[in-house]
Design a protein around this motif. Sequence first.
Motif, PDB file in Angstrom:
ATOM      1  N   ALA A 102       0.702  -1.777   0.256  1.00 55.44           N
ATOM      2  CA  ALA A 102       0.599  -0.391   0.163  1.00 55.44           C
ATOM      3  C   ALA A 102       0.853   1.219  -0.052  1.00 55.44           C
ATOM      4  N   ARG A 103       0.590   1.926  -0.617  1.00 56.30           N
ATOM      5  CA  ARG A 103       0.695   4.086  -0.714  1.00 56.30           C
ATOM      6  C   ARG A 103       1.070   4.345   0.509  1.00 56.30           C
ATOM      7  N   LYS A 104       2.104   4.970   1.035  1.00 56.55           N
ATOM      8  CA  LYS A 104       1.660   5.819   2.419  1.00 56.55           C
ATOM      9  C   LYS A 104       1.337   6.616   2.081  1.00 56.55           C
ATOM     10  N   ASN A 105       0.423   6.962   3.750  1.00 58.95           N
ATOM     11  CA  ASN A 105      -0.266   8.554   4.028  1.00 58.95           C
ATOM     12  C   ASN A 105       0.240   9.595   3.340  1.00 58.95           C
ATOM     13  N   LEU A 106       0.000  10.509   3.199  1.00 55.89           N
ATOM     14  CA  LEU A 106       0.418  11.936   3.606  1.00 55.89           C
ATOM     15  C   LEU A 106       1.248  12.572   4.080  1.00 55.89           C
ATOM     16  N   VAL A 107       1.136  12.043   5.079  1.00 56.50           N
ATOM     17  CA  VAL A 107       1.768  12.437   6.516  1.00 56.50           C
ATOM     18  C   VAL A 107       3.241  12.061   6.564  1.00 56.50           C
ATOM     19  N   ASP A 108       2.978  10.104   6.307  1.00 53.65           N
ATOM     20  CA  ASP A 108       4.174   9.289   6.364  1.00 53.65           C
ATOM     21  C   ASP A 108       5.180   9.380   5.426  1.00 53.65           C
ATOM     22  N   ARG A 109       4.814  10.196   4.142  1.00 53.73           N
ATOM     23  CA  ARG A 109       5.483  10.449   3.206  1.00 53.73           C
ATOM     24  C   ARG A 109       5.882  12.236   3.112  1.00 53.73           C
ATOM     25  N   LEU A 110       5.432  12.647   4.311  1.00 56.67           N
ATOM     26  CA  LEU A 110       6.409  14.256   4.300  1.00 56.67           C
ATOM     27  C   LEU A 110       7.055  14.257   5.330  1.00 56.67           C
ATOM     28  N   ILE A 111       6.784  12.906   6.690  1.00 57.95           N
ATOM     29  CA  ILE A 111       7.793  12.718   7.563  1.00 57.95           C
ATOM     30  C   ILE A 111       9.385  12.456   6.690  1.00 57.95           C
ATOM     31  N   LEU A 112       9.265  11.581   5.438  1.00 60.93           N
ATOM     32  CA  LEU A 112      10.214  10.930   5.150  1.00 60.93           C
ATOM     33  C   LEU A 112      10.488  11.898   4.003  1.00 60.93           C
ATOM     34  N   ALA A 113      10.255  12.769   3.445  1.00 60.80           N
ATOM     35  CA  ALA A 113      10.364  13.848   3.078  1.00 60.80           C
ATOM     36  C   ALA A 113      11.275  14.971   3.388  1.00 60.80           C
ATOM     37  N   GLU A 114      10.841  14.665   4.880  1.00 61.34           N
ATOM     38  CA  GLU A 114      12.048  15.847   5.339  1.00 61.34           C
ATOM     39  C   GLU A 114      13.624  15.164   6.020  1.00 61.34           C
ATOM     40  N   LYS A 118      20.537  18.074   3.633  1.00 60.84           N
ATOM     41  CA  LYS A 118      21.144  19.508   4.151  1.00 60.84           C
ATOM     42  C   LYS A 118      22.535  18.829   5.110  1.00 60.84           C
ATOM     43  N   ALA A 119      22.487  17.355   5.824  1.00 63.80           N
ATOM     44  CA  ALA A 119      23.869  17.216   6.471  1.00 63.80           C
ATOM     45  C   ALA A 119      25.353  16.500   5.351  1.00 63.80           C
ATOM     46  N   LYS A 120      24.519  16.460   4.925  1.00 63.62           N
ATOM     47  CA  LYS A 120      25.605  15.603   4.079  1.00 63.62           C
ATOM     48  C   LYS A 120      26.453  16.874   3.252  1.00 63.62           C
ATOM     49  N   PHE A 121      25.819  18.436   2.419  1.00 62.06           N
ATOM     50  CA  PHE A 121      25.903  19.028   2.391  1.00 62.06           C
ATOM     51  C   PHE A 121      27.044  20.279   3.044  1.00 62.06           C
ATOM     52  N   VAL A 122      26.787  20.368   3.741  1.00 59.20           N
ATOM     53  CA  VAL A 122      27.812  20.542   5.461  1.00 59.20           C
ATOM     54  C   VAL A 122      28.652  20.294   5.575  1.00 59.20           C
ATOM     55  N   LYS A 123      28.986  18.465   5.333  1.00 60.00           N
ATOM     56  CA  LYS A 123      30.040  18.260   5.352  1.00 60.00           C
ATOM     57  C   LYS A 123      30.772  17.659   4.253  1.00 60.00           C
TER      58      LYS A 123
END
Length: 71
Positions: free
Chosen positions: A2-14, A21-26
């Motif tokens: 099943a496709r993840k719900n919107l909240v789960d996808r937003l959390i994953l995207a964040e 961002k951490a990789k960029f700083v490194k």
Amino acid sequence: MARKNLVDRLILAEQELEAAKAKFVKLQKESADRIARLALKSGLPTLGLTDDQIKAEFDSIVAKHRKGGTS
């Protein structure tokens, strides 16, 4: 599966954004360390230049190479 719900996808995207961002700083730190090592090897600290003078020289180098000068 099943496709993840919107909240789960937003959390994953964040989480992915934070990891990027951490990789960029490194990578920025690695780049700064590289420039610092080269500056030390070239004797730059012994010239007594101000930060503004050094920045102007770096700006000149960047401009030269962005215009298609020697690489």
